[in-house]
Structures are given as structure tokens and as C-alpha cells.
Design an enzyme around this catalytic site. Structure first.
Site, PDB file in Angstrom:
ATOM      1  N   HIS A  34     -59.991 -31.292  -6.462  1.00 26.33           N
ATOM      2  CA  HIS A  34     -59.347 -30.528  -7.545  1.00 26.33           C
ATOM      3  C   HIS A  34     -60.208 -29.351  -8.014  1.00 26.33           C
ATOM      4  O   HIS A  34     -59.764 -28.553  -8.850  1.00 26.33           O
ATOM      5  CB  HIS A  34     -59.061 -31.476  -8.714  1.00 26.33           C
ATOM      6  CG  HIS A  34     -58.052 -30.962  -9.685  1.00 26.33           C
ATOM      7  ND1 HIS A  34     -58.375 -30.602 -10.973  1.00 26.33           N
ATOM      8  CD2 HIS A  34     -56.721 -30.743  -9.558  1.00 26.33           C
ATOM      9  CE1 HIS A  34     -57.298 -30.180 -11.602  1.00 26.33           C
ATOM     10  NE2 HIS A  34     -56.272 -30.260 -10.772  1.00 26.33           N
ATOM     11  N   LYS A  75     -62.075 -25.847  -8.561  1.00 31.89           N
ATOM     12  CA  LYS A  75     -61.607 -24.465  -8.425  1.00 31.89           C
ATOM     13  C   LYS A  75     -62.800 -23.543  -8.603  1.00 31.89           C
ATOM     14  O   LYS A  75     -63.275 -23.320  -9.726  1.00 31.89           O
ATOM     15  CB  LYS A  75     -60.503 -24.186  -9.439  1.00 31.89           C
ATOM     16  CG  LYS A  75     -59.262 -25.037  -9.173  1.00 31.89           C
ATOM     17  CD  LYS A  75     -58.271 -24.973 -10.299  1.00 31.89           C
ATOM     18  CE  LYS A  75     -57.053 -25.830  -9.958  1.00 31.89           C
ATOM     19  NZ  LYS A  75     -57.385 -27.280  -9.854  1.00 31.89           N
ATOM     20  N   LYS A 116     -58.596 -25.665 -18.709  1.00 31.15           N
ATOM     21  CA  LYS A 116     -59.147 -26.911 -19.225  1.00 31.15           C
ATOM     22  C   LYS A 116     -60.475 -26.594 -19.904  1.00 31.15           C
ATOM     23  O   LYS A 116     -61.375 -26.001 -19.285  1.00 31.15           O
ATOM     24  CB  LYS A 116     -59.398 -27.929 -18.105  1.00 31.15           C
ATOM     25  CG  LYS A 116     -58.135 -28.503 -17.477  1.00 31.15           C
ATOM     26  CD  LYS A 116     -57.730 -27.737 -16.284  1.00 31.15           C
ATOM     27  CE  LYS A 116     -56.617 -28.435 -15.513  1.00 31.15           C
ATOM     28  NZ  LYS A 116     -55.837 -27.512 -14.684  1.00 31.15           N
ATOM     29  N   HIS A 171     -52.902 -23.963 -18.479  1.00 34.00           N
ATOM     30  CA  HIS A 171     -53.403 -24.686 -17.316  1.00 34.00           C
ATOM     31  C   HIS A 171     -54.927 -24.689 -17.356  1.00 34.00           C
ATOM     32  O   HIS A 171     -55.584 -25.394 -16.606  1.00 34.00           O
ATOM     33  CB  HIS A 171     -52.902 -24.038 -16.014  1.00 34.00           C
ATOM     34  CG  HIS A 171     -53.164 -24.873 -14.795  1.00 34.00           C
ATOM     35  ND1 HIS A 171     -54.257 -24.672 -13.972  1.00 34.00           N
ATOM     36  CD2 HIS A 171     -52.484 -25.910 -14.263  1.00 34.00           C
ATOM     37  CE1 HIS A 171     -54.231 -25.537 -12.981  1.00 34.00           C
ATOM     38  NE2 HIS A 171     -53.171 -26.303 -13.132  1.00 34.00           N
TER      39      HIS A 171
END
Length: 630
Positions: A274, A276, A505, A503
Site C-alpha cells: 500500500h 506510496k 492520511k 484520501h
């Protein structure tokens, strides 16, 4: 003989003022084809190249016909009408056209006649018509959302708490200070002030890149390469991804020949890759980027997202510097990815084996943050402190903070909620509350708030219910009774992002508008992402790969003061500390849910129509191409 110019389509911002940053679309006498690439701003693939035709004349109204497959909205006076393929309407001077419902808003203006003259009654009527259209888009019959939406487009908070008018408009950071803060990504359709100092993918991937590592969960090659042509010119690209078999097969067929695809091992079920991040190697050094967006269109255009990056030079090989915390964090994480080693020739620099050790060739001594990563596995001994929330705990325990942060609250903001329990929430809060005050006493526990969009937030968002597809939490996770005391509103008027669903975090500890530390991360609130202690706290189990950049108010040379955009203190009161502004997109302190607020769950049925007249569930296409058709 040149065609006679008879009018323009004038771009409007969401607060119904002419957007001077976008060129007007000229209209000639006769038939005009309007669509993708008719203006520099019109690159959205939902727009057909011949999206609509507009037949105009100098002395009469214009005829509009929808040519593309997606609907167009026309507002004339009090009448707002959605038109579908091959439907037509006559439009008059001052009418409003939405090429995509709620987006790409233009006003039809004739070049001749009193209605185009400055100060004329016609223009005032056209402006009033535009404002009526906005009023129709304001969601919520009880007026609360209407008030909040009006506050956003005017850059105001609706309750005066934590909000400063258009605060992000004044966010300017010198280039040499950028590594000490982070930036928000551009969101299309927002007022220009809301995208001040924000970045697009072209701002990040640019220049003479020799080699790139692109790490992400979702990768849409059909969008990425046209959206950022530079990426197609990079001689060597390693894509570390989390895609499933169907998409992966498509990527293998479509990728450039010089791209290598790698999916890291997932030793524990239900884990994902996950993370990025991007690592871009230049002749002068390396650029490290940690961000929150998948490599897909909607993530880089329609949502609230964040990005941190810093450039680092090559080490002086005649006098190589020692490693540092940032370097150790980076190399440990890259080693866990286990990509197959390969060699590349970098012009003027030589041939290199590309493995984690290659990235030790850069000097990270100026790093402004610490990297806090998660990798899957059962971690014991010293390895427990290298990953997940235990890594954050370890880093914070090395920091000293101002005494005002004693027992100060915590904010958790993310886009997906795992299956949680009170024991694990206490475990995570203990790590997030770590650190010491100036007198060497522990800061003590902080009370968390979970910032999470409501059903109304999603329904009235830029994307309507489709935005909820990227807030993928089921009812069974969201509607646990013990979570009710944590819920807080997504309120982002000061950054213009109330309707751009998050989106991004982020996790932080704050006191008023001051921050003890701030974490930008790919990690949602889940045990899989942060890890859970097991076996009497002797083992940390993590399922997924995640990356995070953490900025605290402590540096080696002096104490930094981290503040939000809404901080209104004096920057010159203390020469021993540097004030660093972080564009936290939401307002602090977070406002608790009211009894009317319902947290979004993506597996519920919602029949109240959104801003596009849609209900939920509905099909949402995330990739530029339909993979099953290829």
C-alpha cells in the site's frame, strides 16, 4: 476569410466568478465543437473530443447538442436541466453550462448586445443566474450543509472555530524550506486560491531523471503516461505495486519495454503493498517523495491528498559521510521489498547494480523528517522497534516537546477503517502519546479524535457518491458502539476542500493551532497497517507495506515550531526557534459529530440523490481503460 467571432464560453470557478487563469473558448458563427482539449484545462477523459456542439449566430441565441456519451447540465434562469446524448437545448446569453455535472463550468456570453457590456443589466442577470445554479448545488434541506458549502466557496469557516478566511491563499514556502513542510495536491474545480502552493504530478516528476522507483498500490498506465509525459522518457523505471492478477496482466502488456514490474512478497494473508512513494535519481542526486495518491486519475485530481519531498545530493566519494537515521530507515524499508537486482548505465556516472545498497550513495544528513514504515511479518526483539506504531513510539520517545503538549489531544485522519477494538485503540494511542516535555516527564496520554466524512459530506462532494468508493469501510467496521466517542467532522473551509473527499492520511498531536509532530502516511487506521502487539507484547504483527514521513518540532540545532495555516501568532518573538507552517487540510480542533451526522459506510444503500442525481451503490470506473476489454 476568417470565421466571424460571435461569443465565448467563459470559464467560471466554483464561486461563480470568471476564472482568469483559464482561457475563454472562442465561438465562431456556425457550428462549434467543444470537448477534450478545447482548452488547456479540458483534459479529463470523461469529456469526449466532440463533447457537445454549439451552433451560434451574431444576432440570435445558440443551439446546443450533446454529442458525447456523458451528460451535460445547462442552467437558464431558474431552470437547471441535465441533457443526455443527442438531446438539445437553446441557450441564451448568460446561461451556465456544466460540461460534466458540477464540473468544468462555463458561461455563454455573446460578443454583441447590451448583455455583454460591463455593468449592464444583462450581465447582472447572468451573474444572478450563476449564483442560483450554485444555490441549487448546495446540498441539504435543513440548511446546515448549504451554509457550510457557501462558507467554503467564499473561503470562510461556518462556525468561526479553527478557520481563517482562505487561509491557504497565503501559504508560500521558499524552495529551500519545502522539505520542512508538505504540500497538498491540486484539486480540479476548486477556486484558484484553494490550490495555492499545491502540486500536480508534473510538478513532482520532472527534469532529467535517469532512473525512477515508483511505489504504489494502484497504477493506471493509460492515465499516468499521458498525464505526465516525462515518465515515458525515463531510461529505467522500477514499478513496485500492489495490483492483482487481472490488472497486472494488463500492465505487463501495456508497459514500456524499459519498465520492470515488481510486487513485493506478502507472507501474511490479507496484506497489501500500500506504500506510496517515488525515488527519482538525477545526475545531481535523488529526490525522495512520500505521498498519499494512487497513480490513477481521480486520486490526482478529485481528492484531498498530500505529498512530502526532498532532494539529496550524491555523497562525496572521497570523503563519504556516515549514515543517519533517515538513511537507515530508508535502506531497511527498501531491503524488505526484495526486488530482483538489475544493473543500469547512468550517463557520465557509470554502471550500477540497483539494489537497496545503491541508495546509500546519497547524502541524507539534511533530512528534515524521519521515515516510519510498515512491512509484513511477525517482528520480535529489536525488529519490533523498526516498524509500524512501535517505530513511531521509539522515534517520539527520543523527542522533547514544549510542556503545552502534555496530555494534548491526537487527531487521526485517514480514508479506510479496519476492524478495531478498544484494546488496540489504547495500544496505538500509547504509541502516539509518547515523548517527553522539557522537564523530562512523559507527555502523557492524548485523547484521539477520528476525522471521518459523513454520508452528507460524500453525497455533496465534488464526485458525489462516487467519492465514497475511495472511503471503503463497511458498516461492520464503522458502526461499532465504542467508536462513537471518537467521530469528528471533515471540515476544510480554510483550504477550500470541504467537498474534496479525503484520501490523504495524517496523524498529529496538537494544542490549539500548534503541532507537536505531524505524520503524512499511506497507512489507514488498521492493525494491518500499523501492527498489533501479540504474545504478551513480545511480537508485533503487521500485514501490509506502508510508508510515512514524520515531522516533529525538534531538530538537532534548535526547536522548530510547527503550526497550522490557521495559526495567528508572531513569527519573530523567538529567534531560537523557526516557525514552520504545515497546510493541514482540515480544521483543528476537530468538531465532534452531532446527533444528525452519520459516518460514511460504503456498503450501505443511499437513496437520497447526490449532486449528479445518482444514488448509491453505483459503478465507479477508476482506470482509464476497461481492463477486461483489452
Amino acid at each position: 476569410m476568417a470565421d466571424l467571432l460571435v461569443g465565448h464560453l467563459v470559464p467560471l470557478s466554483n464561486h461563480v466568478q470568471e476564472d482568469a487563469s483559464i482561457p475563454k473558448i472562442p465561438l465562431s458563427r456556425g457550428r462549434n465543437s467543444i470537448g477534450r482539449n478545447s482548452a488547456p484545462s479540458l483534459t479529463d477523459k470523461r469529456l469526449s473530443r466532440n463533447h457537445l456542439s454549439l451552433t451560434a449566430a451574431a444576432d440570435s441565441d445558440a443551439d446546443l447538442v450533446v454529442e458525447g456519451s456523458n451528460p451535460v447540465v445547462v442552467t437558464s434562469g431558474n431552470d437547471r436541466k441535465k441533457l443526455y446524448h443527442k438531446e438539445s437545448v437553446t441557450i441564451r446569453d448568460g446561461d451556465i453550462i456544466e460540461l460534466i455535472p458540477g464540473q468544468y463550468i462555463f458561461q455563454y456570453r455573446k460578443l454583441c448586445g447590451d448583455s455583454y457590456k460591463k455593468g449592464s443589466n444583462g450581465e447582472e442577470k447572468a451573474e444572478e443566474s450563476s449564483r442560483k445554479r450554485l444555490h441549487q448545488l448546495e446540498c441539504g434541506e435543513n440548511g446546515s450543509n448549504s451554509k457550510r458549502f457557501k462558507g467554503e466557496v467564499e473561503g470562510k469557516s461556518d462556525d468561526g472555530v479553527g478557520g481563517r478566511v482562505e487561509a491557504i491563499r497565503y501559504f508560500r514556502v521558499p524552495d529551500d524550506k519545502l522539505p520542512q513542510t508538505f504540500r497538498l495536491l491540486n484539486v480540479q474545480g476548486l477556486p484558484p486560491w484553494a490550490n495555492t502552493s499545491s502540486v500536480s504530478i508534473k510538478d513532482v516528476i520532472q527534469g532529467d531523471i535517469l532512473f525512477a522507483v515508483l511505489s504504489n498500490y494502484m497504477v493506471d498506465l493509460d492515465w499516468l503516461i499521458p498525464a505526465c509525459p516525462t515518465v515515458a522518457k525515463i531510461p529505467h523505471v522500477l514499478v513496485v505495486h500492489g495490483e492483482g492478477d487481472g490488472t497486472l496482466d494488463y500492465m505487463k502488456r501495456k508497459k514500456p519495454a524499459n519498465w520492470i514490474l515488481h510486487k513485493p512478497p506478502l507472507p501474511i494473508s490479507f496484506g497489501t503493498h500500500h506504500s506510496k512513494a517515488m525515488l527519482l535519481v538525477y545526475p545531481r542526486g535523488v529526490r525522495i517523495i512520500v505521498h498519499t495518491a494512487n497513480l490513477i486519475f481521480v486520486d490526482w485530481n478529485n481528492k484531498s491528498q498530500g505529498l512530502w519531498m526532498q532532494d539529496f545530493p550524491w555523497k562525496d566519494q572521497s570523503n563519504p559521510s556516515k549514515g543517519c537515521g533517515f538513511e537507515n530507515d530508508l535502506i531497511d524499508y527498501l531491503s524488505a521489498l526484495k526486488w530482483p537486482e538489475f544493473s543500469v548505465n547512468l550517463p557520465t556516472l557509470g554502471t550500477f547494480n540497483i539494489n537497496p545498497g545503491f541508495f546509500k550513495k546519497f547524502d541524507y544528513s539534511s533530512a528534515a523528517v524521519r521515515l516510519i514504515a510498515s512491512v509484513p511479518g511477525y517482528h520480535t526483539g529489536n525488529n519490533m522497534k523498526k516498524w509500524g506504531h512501535m517505530k513511531l513510539r521509539t522515534v517520539l520517545q527520543e523527542c522533547t516537546f514544549d510542556k503545552e503538549f502534555r496530555k494534548s489531544p491526537l487527531a487521526y485522519q485517514f480514508s479506510s477503517l479496519g476492524s478495531l477494538d478498544e484494546k488496540w485503540m489504547a495500544e496505538l494511542a500509547y504509541s502516539m502519546s509518547s515523548g517527553f516535555s522539557d522537564d523530562k516527564t512523559p507527555l502523557g496520554p492524548g485523547e484521539p479524535r477520528i476525522i471521518w466524512p459523513t454520508v452528507e459530506d460524500v453525497r455533496c462532494s465534488i464526485e458525489g457518491y462516487a467519492a465514497g468508493n475511495a472511503v471503503p469501510s463497511p458498516v461492520k467496521n464503522v458502526e461499532k458502539d465504542f467508536l462513537k466517542k471518537y467521530w469528528a467532522r471533515w471540515k476544510a473551509s480554510h483550504t477550500g476542500r470541504c467537498r474534496a473527499m479525503p484520501h490523504i492520511k495524517t496523524f498529529t498531536r496538537y494544542s490549539g493551532q500548534k503541532l507537536a509532530w505531524f505524520l503524512l502516511t499511506s497507512a489507514n487506521l488498521s492493525k494491518a497497517a500499523w501492527g498489533a502487539l501479540q504474545k504478551n507484547n513480545s511480537q508485533l504483527m503487521i500485514r501490509s507495506y506502508e510508508d510515512k514521513s514524520e515531522k516533529s518540532d525538534e531538530s538537532e540545532s534548535r526547536r522548530n515550531k510547527l503550526v497550522t495555516l490557521n495559526w495567528q501568532g508572531n513569527r519573530n518573538t523567538d529567534s531560537s526557534s523557526e516557525v514552520i507552517t504545515l497546510p493541514v487540510p482540515y480544521e483543528l480542533p476537530p468538531q465532534p459529530y452531532t446527533t444528525q451526522d452519520v459516518p460514511w459506510s460504503w456498503d450501505r444503500r443511499y437513496t437520497k440523490k447526490d449532486v449528479y442525481g445518482q444514488v448509491w451503490p453505483r459503478q465507479v470506473q477508476l482506470y482509464a481503460a476497461a481492463l477486461q476489454d483489452s
